[in-house]
Design an enzyme around this catalytic site. Structure first.
Site, mmCIF file in Angstrom:
data_model
loop_
_atom_site.group_PDB
_atom_site.id
_atom_site.type_symbol
_atom_site.label_atom_id
_atom_site.label_comp_id
_atom_site.label_asym_id
_atom_site.label_seq_id
_atom_site.Cartn_x
_atom_site.Cartn_y
_atom_site.Cartn_z
ATOM 1 N N ASP A 29 3.684 -9.345 -7.790
ATOM 2 C CA ASP A 29 2.602 -9.602 -6.914
ATOM 3 C C ASP A 29 1.469 -10.314 -7.193
ATOM 4 O OD1 ASP A 29 1.006 -8.982 -4.934
ATOM 5 O OD2 ASP A 29 1.456 -6.842 -4.809
ATOM 6 N N GLY A 54 0.621 -1.208 0.113
ATOM 7 C CA GLY A 54 -0.057 0.046 -0.118
ATOM 8 C C GLY A 54 0.762 1.393 0.048
ATOM 9 N N VAL A 55 2.098 1.194 -0.322
ATOM 10 C CA VAL A 55 2.843 2.363 -0.264
ATOM 11 C C VAL A 55 3.090 3.113 -1.539
ATOM 12 C CG1 VAL A 55 4.152 1.685 1.938
ATOM 13 C CG2 VAL A 55 5.068 1.103 -0.089
ATOM 14 N N LYS A 62 4.369 1.231 -4.406
ATOM 15 C CA LYS A 62 5.457 0.413 -5.272
ATOM 16 C C LYS A 62 5.088 0.172 -6.444
ATOM 17 C CE LYS A 62 5.152 -3.529 -3.017
ATOM 18 N NZ LYS A 62 4.045 -3.211 -2.151
ATOM 19 N N THR A 63 3.990 -0.164 -7.121
ATOM 20 C CA THR A 63 3.602 -0.108 -8.580
ATOM 21 C C THR A 63 3.680 1.161 -9.297
ATOM 22 O OG1 THR A 63 1.892 -2.031 -7.853
ATOM 23 C CG2 THR A 63 2.102 -0.842 -9.900
#
Length: 331
Positions: free
Chosen positions: A46, A19-20, A22-23
């Site tokens: 993921d 949830g930070v 990354k994608t």
């Protein structure tokens, strides 16, 4: 500039707590390098894939074009490159992996052993480690594909724990395969003595099995070599400036360095503005305190601030705006 820092690398992993962002950061890195003329492969490991949602187009288990020269405004380098993307399909990967093993078993085993071998593989489908081993094979394939057809491979990884297990696997599987090879060597020497150095079908089977084991060992050994070479591979840890993500980042940093993986940069994503009202200003002060702790404990890794951006991060235009923010560290 983060993009300049990563420019010499052929493989970049982005990771961190779930949830930070990354994608988004992985996609922006891929896009930024493509604008400078690079051919980039963006790979999601993921199981909860988001590349398709982020680029607003279907993405599957084989490379598809996400952005080409016509979609990109070239950077300072002149001609734009392109971004291809793929999302590793765990179920398809495991099925393909087990099908290949089944085909090998049918060639190597006598017919009376085919049914027991099939039952064993069916049980192995859900066994611990099967998924990770198969996905690791796909990662190795992506790295090899990148060396042949791309200038950069960017991996958008699963949350930290899963990624750490994957990165520890090449060494473990290489060691395990070498043990199998040593056992095969002892078995072959014993069998040759019993047969009086005779040839025949059993020797042919042993030779094929040895080739398979050597190929597997060499693939994982090569992957381990690439991942632990700081000249070729860097890991970007993405976080938000909050207590738990910072704590997890410190833990992951220690484990990555213990595995011999170079942490090339830290990205503090979605930073609150200091000049948009008292609430956000106080939050910014708290974020600064968390990042100061991170900087004290990891003083030598570049730390980049990325501000909270308006709107949804979807599509090439929004990702380009994020790529423009991947500049010098503010800390």
């Amino acid at each position: 500039m983060l993009l300049d820092l990563l420019a010499p690398r052929r493989v970049v992993f982005t990771g961190g707590k779930g949830g930070v962002g990354k994608t988004s950061v992985a996609a922006a890195l891929a896009l930024g390098r493509a604008r400078a003329g690079a051919r980039v492969l963006l790979v999601s490991t993921d199981p909860a894939h988001n590349l398709g949602h982020l680029w607003d187009r279907p993405v599957g288990d084989e490379p598809v074009r996400l952005a080409g020269p016509g979609d990109l405004a070239p950077g300072a380098g002149g001609t734009a490159g392109h971004v291809d993307g793929l999302e590793i399909d765990p179920e398809r990967t495991v099925e393909r992996h087990l099908s290949a093993v089944a085909g090998t078993m049918r060639r190597l085993l006598p017919e009376r052993m085919h049914a027991p071998a099939a039952r064993h593989l069916e049980l192995a489908r859900q066994a611990p480690g099967t998924h990770e081993s198969a996905v690791l094979e796909r990662i190795a394939e992506a790295v090899e594909l990148g060396e042949d057809r791309y200038d950069l491979v960017v991996f958008d990884t699963a949350p930290s724990g899963h990624t750490l297990r994957l990165l520890a696997l090449p060494e473990q599987l290489t060691s395990w395969t070498e043990t199998l090879l040593a056992n095969r060597d002892r078995s072959e020497r014993f069998g040759a003595a019993v047969r009086g150095l005779g040839g025949g079908e059993e020797t042919d089977r042993d030779a094929e099995l040895r080739r398979i084991l050597l190929r597997r060992r060499n693939r994982f050994s090569r992957l381990r070599e690439v991942v632990t070479d700081p000249a070729r591979t860097g890991f970007v840890l993405v976080l938000t400036a909050e207590r738990l993500p910072v704590a997890e980042t410190l833990e992951v940093y220690g484990k990555l360095t213990g595995l011999g993986v170079d942490v090339a940069a830290l990205v503090a994503n979605r930073r609150s503005p200091a000049d948009a009202g008292e609430l956000l200003a106080r939050r910014r002060e708290q974020e600064d305190a968390h990042l100061a702790r991170l900087r004290r404990q990891v003083p030598d890794v570049p730390l980049l601030d990325v501000p909270l951006l308006p709107g949804d991060l979807v599509g090439t235009e929004a990702l380009t705006a994020l790529a423009d923010r991947l500049g010098p560290s503010a800390l």
